[in-house]
Motif scaffolding. Structure first.
Motif, PDB file in Angstrom:
ATOM      1  N   PRO A   1       0.791  -1.236   0.000  1.00  0.00           N
ATOM      2  CA  PRO A   1       0.000   0.000   0.000  1.00  0.00           C
ATOM      3  C   PRO A   1       0.825   1.290   0.000  1.00  0.00           C
ATOM      4  CG  PRO A   1       0.104  -0.908   2.206  1.00  0.00           C
ATOM      5  CD  PRO A   1       0.792  -1.904   1.293  1.00  0.00           C
ATOM      6  N   GLY A   2       2.136   1.193  -0.031  1.00  0.00           N
ATOM      7  CA  GLY A   2       2.985   2.384   0.016  1.00  0.00           C
ATOM      8  C   GLY A   2       3.455   2.662   1.427  1.00  0.00           C
ATOM      9  N   ILE A   3       4.501   3.458   1.520  1.00  0.00           N
ATOM     10  CA  ILE A   3       5.083   3.789   2.814  1.00  0.00           C
ATOM     11  C   ILE A   3       4.401   5.045   3.353  1.00  0.00           C
ATOM     12  CG2 ILE A   3       7.210   4.506   3.984  1.00  0.00           C
ATOM     13  CD1 ILE A   3       8.736   2.838   1.920  1.00  0.00           C
ATOM     14  N   PRO A   4       3.950   5.020   4.610  1.00  0.00           N
ATOM     15  CA  PRO A   4       3.323   6.213   5.195  1.00  0.00           C
ATOM     16  C   PRO A   4       4.287   7.402   5.167  1.00  0.00           C
ATOM     17  CG  PRO A   4       2.948   4.296   6.592  1.00  0.00           C
ATOM     18  CD  PRO A   4       3.938   3.886   5.536  1.00  0.00           C
ATOM     19  N   GLU A   5       3.742   8.584   5.052  1.00  0.00           N
ATOM     20  CA  GLU A   5       4.524   9.825   4.927  1.00  0.00           C
ATOM     21  C   GLU A   5       5.595   9.955   6.003  1.00  0.00           C
ATOM     22  OE1 GLU A   5       5.989  13.144   3.332  1.00  0.00           O
ATOM     23  OE2 GLU A   5       4.327  12.069   2.407  1.00  0.00           O
ATOM     24  N   ARG A   6       5.294   9.610   7.231  1.00  0.00           N
ATOM     25  CA  ARG A   6       6.245   9.820   8.329  1.00  0.00           C
ATOM     26  C   ARG A   6       7.505   8.960   8.201  1.00  0.00           C
ATOM     27  NH1 ARG A   6       2.165   6.645  10.464  1.00  0.00           N
ATOM     28  NH2 ARG A   6       2.860   4.790  11.590  1.00  0.00           N
ATOM     29  N   PHE A   7       7.481   7.934   7.342  1.00  0.00           N
ATOM     30  CA  PHE A   7       8.645   7.068   7.158  1.00  0.00           C
ATOM     31  C   PHE A   7       9.383   7.337   5.851  1.00  0.00           C
ATOM     32  CE2 PHE A   7       5.751   4.348   9.770  1.00  0.00           C
ATOM     33  CZ  PHE A   7       6.509   4.398  10.924  1.00  0.00           C
ATOM     34  N   ARG A   8       9.002   8.370   5.115  1.00  0.00           N
ATOM     35  CA  ARG A   8       9.582   8.615   3.792  1.00  0.00           C
ATOM     36  C   ARG A   8      10.869   9.421   3.801  1.00  0.00           C
ATOM     37  NH1 ARG A   8       4.211   9.808   0.139  1.00  0.00           N
ATOM     38  NH2 ARG A   8       3.105   7.937   0.796  1.00  0.00           N
ATOM     39  N   ARG A   9      11.241   9.989   4.898  1.00  0.00           N
ATOM     40  CA  ARG A   9      12.483  10.777   4.950  1.00  0.00           C
ATOM     41  C   ARG A   9      13.528   9.973   5.728  1.00  0.00           C
ATOM     42  NH1 ARG A   9       8.375  12.673   7.365  1.00  0.00           N
ATOM     43  NH2 ARG A   9       8.233  12.886   9.600  1.00  0.00           N
ATOM     44  N   PRO A  10      14.811  10.346   5.582  1.00  0.00           N
ATOM     45  CA  PRO A  10      15.835   9.617   6.344  1.00  0.00           C
ATOM     46  C   PRO A  10      15.506   9.649   7.831  1.00  0.00           C
ATOM     47  CG  PRO A  10      16.863  11.047   4.725  1.00  0.00           C
ATOM     48  CD  PRO A  10      15.391  11.368   4.718  1.00  0.00           C
ATOM     49  N   PRO A  11      15.472   8.495   8.457  1.00  0.00           N
ATOM     50  CA  PRO A  11      15.046   8.433   9.857  1.00  0.00           C
ATOM     51  C   PRO A  11      16.109   8.923  10.832  1.00  0.00           C
ATOM     52  CG  PRO A  11      15.618   6.254   9.060  1.00  0.00           C
ATOM     53  CD  PRO A  11      15.734   7.184   7.888  1.00  0.00           C
ATOM     54  N   ALA A  12      15.649   9.366  11.979  1.00  0.00           N
ATOM     55  CA  ALA A  12      16.546   9.725  13.088  1.00  0.00           C
ATOM     56  C   ALA A  12      17.029   8.428  13.732  1.00  0.00           C
ATOM     57  CB  ALA A  12      15.784  10.576  14.102  1.00  0.00           C
TER      58      ALA A  12
ATOM     59  N   ILE B   1      15.280   0.743   7.866  1.00  0.00           N
ATOM     60  CA  ILE B   1      15.607   1.806   6.915  1.00  0.00           C
ATOM     61  C   ILE B   1      16.730   2.670   7.481  1.00  0.00           C
ATOM     62  CG2 ILE B   1      14.713   3.890   5.785  1.00  0.00           C
ATOM     63  CD1 ILE B   1      13.850   1.321   4.427  1.00  0.00           C
ATOM     64  N   TRP B   2      16.753   2.894   8.790  1.00  0.00           N
ATOM     65  CA  TRP B   2      17.848   3.646   9.399  1.00  0.00           C
ATOM     66  C   TRP B   2      19.186   2.961   9.114  1.00  0.00           C
ATOM     67  CZ3 TRP B   2      21.455   2.518  13.227  1.00  0.00           C
ATOM     68  CH2 TRP B   2      22.212   3.611  13.658  1.00  0.00           C
ATOM     69  N   LEU B   3      19.234   1.642   9.284  1.00  0.00           N
ATOM     70  CA  LEU B   3      20.465   0.904   8.984  1.00  0.00           C
ATOM     71  C   LEU B   3      20.848   1.039   7.514  1.00  0.00           C
ATOM     72  CD1 LEU B   3      20.138  -2.401  11.023  1.00  0.00           C
ATOM     73  CD2 LEU B   3      22.020  -0.772  11.134  1.00  0.00           C
ATOM     74  N   ALA B   4      19.869   0.952   6.635  1.00  0.00           N
ATOM     75  CA  ALA B   4      20.158   1.088   5.203  1.00  0.00           C
ATOM     76  C   ALA B   4      20.821   2.429   4.915  1.00  0.00           C
ATOM     77  CB  ALA B   4      18.877   0.922   4.381  1.00  0.00           C
ATOM     78  N   TYR B   5      20.320   3.493   5.520  1.00  0.00           N
ATOM     79  CA  TYR B   5      20.920   4.812   5.325  1.00  0.00           C
ATOM     80  C   TYR B   5      22.340   4.876   5.885  1.00  0.00           C
ATOM     81  CZ  TYR B   5      16.934   7.364   3.424  1.00  0.00           C
ATOM     82  OH  TYR B   5      15.932   7.830   2.611  1.00  0.00           O
ATOM     83  N   GLN B   6      22.612   4.138   6.948  1.00  0.00           N
ATOM     84  CA  GLN B   6      23.950   4.150   7.541  1.00  0.00           C
ATOM     85  C   GLN B   6      24.944   3.319   6.731  1.00  0.00           C
ATOM     86  OE1 GLN B   6      24.125   6.377  10.076  1.00  0.00           O
ATOM     87  NE2 GLN B   6      21.958   6.477   9.527  1.00  0.00           N
ATOM     88  N   LEU B   7      24.469   2.251   6.119  1.00  0.00           N
ATOM     89  CA  LEU B   7      25.357   1.275   5.490  1.00  0.00           C
ATOM     90  C   LEU B   7      25.525   1.439   3.988  1.00  0.00           C
ATOM     91  CD1 LEU B   7      24.067  -1.802   7.504  1.00  0.00           C
ATOM     92  CD2 LEU B   7      26.249  -0.598   7.824  1.00  0.00           C
TER      93      LEU B   7
END
Length: 170
Positions: free
Chosen positions: A103-114, A126-132
């Motif tokens: 159904p798609g990713i909710p808006e609050r999860f669409r930006r790089p996470p803290a 997703i946080w790990l993906a951004y780090q790695l």
């Protein structure tokens, strides 16, 4: 006006590929292209690892495979249970693209996470993906999501490196 379609670039939906069909990628470095479901996570993680050369990625290999694992796990848990993974390699990068029909990713999860809180339940994939990874891309909507993970091969410069001032001597 007659509309023309380049059938060489069209790809079938996940799970609808004719067996033995020639690849739309030709010789561009497609390493793996397969659909997966809940029971395939461990096997797919090992397949990704087998298709990548530790000599090319060095210490980054395990982190990249962990990022891939987190994304495919999210597909199984949050996006209908199945998806498609495409792993490609260019001269200077490795890309993994994971697509689902959720159904798609909710808006609050669409930006790089803290950074997730120490005892927070979930929120690390997703946080790990951004780090790695060197780049994480996301295209999402009501008919599905595509996450792209890119890692640069050590010692090679990408076009973004050149734009940002890297030289061949660094």
């Amino acid at each position: 006006m007659e509309e023309t379609v380049d059938h060489e670039v069209l790809r079938p939906a996940p799970g609808r590929e004719p067996s033995g069909a020639p690849s739309a990628y030709g010789e561009t470095g497609r390493l793996l292209d397969r659909v997966f479901g809940r029971n395939d996570i461990t096997v797919l993680r090992h397949e990704v690892l087998q298709h990548l050369d530790r000599r090319l990625l060095g210490d980054r290999l395990d982190g990249f495979v962990l990022a891939v694992n987190e994304v495919i796990t999210n597909v199984v848990l949050h996006a209908g249970g199945s998806g498609r993974l495409v792993l490609t390699r260019t001269a200077d990068t490795v890309w993994c693209t994971v697509t689902d029909s959720g159904p798609g990713i909710p808006e609050r999860f669409r930006r790089p996470p803290a950074v997730p809180a120490a005892f927070e339940d979930g929120g690390r994939g997703i946080w790990l993906a951004y780090q790695l990874c060197d780049e994480v891309t996301m295209a999402t909507g009501p008919i599905g999501t595509t996450i792209g993970l890119r890692v640069d091969l050590p010692g090679r410069h990408t076009s973004s490196d050149l734009v940002n001032g890297a030289t061949s001597g660094t």
